[in-house]
Design an enzyme around this catalytic site. Structure first.
Site, PDB file in Angstrom:
ATOM      1  N   ARG A   1     -10.982  16.182 -11.961  1.00 41.34           N
ATOM      2  CA  ARG A   1      -9.640  16.496 -11.474  1.00 41.34           C
ATOM      3  C   ARG A   1      -8.645  16.102 -12.538  1.00 41.34           C
ATOM      4  O   ARG A   1      -8.676  14.974 -13.035  1.00 41.34           O
ATOM      5  CB  ARG A   1      -9.338  15.759 -10.163  1.00 41.34           C
TER       6      ARG A   1
ATOM      7  N   GLU B   1      -9.392  12.460 -13.758  1.00 42.97           N
ATOM      8  CA  GLU B   1     -10.257  11.790 -12.787  1.00 42.97           C
ATOM      9  C   GLU B   1     -11.679  12.324 -12.888  1.00 42.97           C
ATOM     10  O   GLU B   1     -11.971  13.427 -12.429  1.00 42.97           O
ATOM     11  CB  GLU B   1      -9.719  12.001 -11.367  1.00 42.97           C
TER      12      GLU B   1
ATOM     13  N   ARG C   1       0.826  -1.190   0.000  1.00 42.29           N
ATOM     14  CA  ARG C   1       0.000   0.000   0.000  1.00 42.29           C
ATOM     15  C   ARG C   1       0.872   1.256   0.000  1.00 42.29           C
ATOM     16  O   ARG C   1       1.841   1.345   0.748  1.00 42.29           O
ATOM     17  CB  ARG C   1      -0.934   0.012   1.212  1.00 42.29           C
TER      18      ARG C   1
END
Length: 302
Positions: free
Chosen positions: A255, A272, A218
């Site tokens: 975005r 986005e 992650r």
């Protein structure tokens, strides 16, 4: 009193917390709307009972893309969905970068390797697996968020990158291979937020991918995030990208993520249009404008 659903996902260990969500719910209620957060895959949700459903933080959708796109189609038929289902479908697969490039928008050069694809061995590409042999590069899936399954490699990391490709292909993902643009280590990545058809605010963050970080680890999605004033060149590229979205009705939100190419000019890294983080905690003064745009969209449905 318009009924508005701010669409999110269930919490989980790999899902970031949407800190802006309660702020927006509260601000919409204070503005006179009946607003609530709703999980996109909640079978009890009556989407037809809302005047508007705004996709906010469905940050697990890339792991369940087919389910999510089917939901968007259903929701869009029951009520007004922002952004619309056809925009969501187009934007959910990052092969849209190739379409933006065809429209003349400067983007990060991208090669796609789908499961079973062959390669041509040209332009410094290894004909066996399509990986660069003369510069750093990034491998990531065409359906992904938060740098999931993304990693940065040097040519000497070839075998590790091949294992990542094999894992992605086994799970049905198409891979993107992009040169690592080293200017991101200097000038960062800039995110230009648009809401209601106008520039809302902009932010800058540092590089997400560091050498040696495993693709399945992650990542910190927004390191060193700070407010940013976009340059005229950045704004021009962002507007060109938005204008190239095919057959799109007016977008409620967008975005545009930019990085500098080797020539120092901004290029689109991502566009986005599904569930961008708005970074409202960094830009609290933008909340009234977001509320105003959402209420205006709800009124169009009524």
């Amino acid at each position: 009193m318009p009924r508005i659903a701010l669409v999110t996902c269930r919490p989980g260990p790999e899902v970031a917390v949407d800190r802006d969500l309660p702020v927006l719910v509260r601000a919409l209620r204070e503005a006179g709307a009946e607003a609530e957060s709703v999980v996109w895959d909640d079978e009890r949700a009556d989407w037809g009972g809302y005047d508007l459903a705004v996709i906010r933080s469905t940050w697990d959708y890339s792991w369940r893309a087919a389910e999510f796109l089917a939901w968007a189609e259903r929701c869009g038929k029951a009520t007004r969905l922002a952004n619309p289902a056809e925009v969501v479908r187009w934007n959910a697969d990052k092969r849209y970068l190739g379409r933006l490039a065809e429209a003349g928008v400067p983007v990060v050069p991208t090669r796609y390797i789908a499961p079973g694809d062959g390669t041509d061995g040209t332009d410094g590409i290894n004909a066996i697996d399509g990986l660069p042999v003369d510069h750093e590069y990034v491998v990531k899936p065409t359906s992904g968020a938060g740098a999931r399954f993304a990693a940065r490699y040097a040519p000497d990391d070839h075998d590790t990158a091949v294992r990542q490709l094999a894992r992605m292909h086994a799970e049905g993902f198409t891979a993107m291979v992009q040169p690592y643009l080293k200017n991101i280590d200097v000038s960062g990545e800039r995110a230009l937020q648009f809401y209601g058809g106008r520039l809302l605010h902009a932010s800058r963050k540092g590089a997400v991918l560091t050498p040696g970080t495993p693709y399945d680890e992650r990542k910190v999605a927004h390191p060193g995030l700070e407010p940013w004033t976009p340059t005229p060149a950045e704004l021009a590229v962002a507007e060109r990208a938005l204008a190239a979205v095919p057959e799109a009705p007016e977008l409620l939100y967008a975005r545009v993520d930019l990085v500098d190419g080797e020539d120092g000019q901004p290029r689109v890294m991502e566009l986005e249009l599904v569930e961008p983080n708005l970074f409202l905690s960094l830009h609290p003064g933008s909340v009234p404008r977001v509320v105003e745009a959402i209420l205006a969209a709800a009124e169009q449905q009524q």
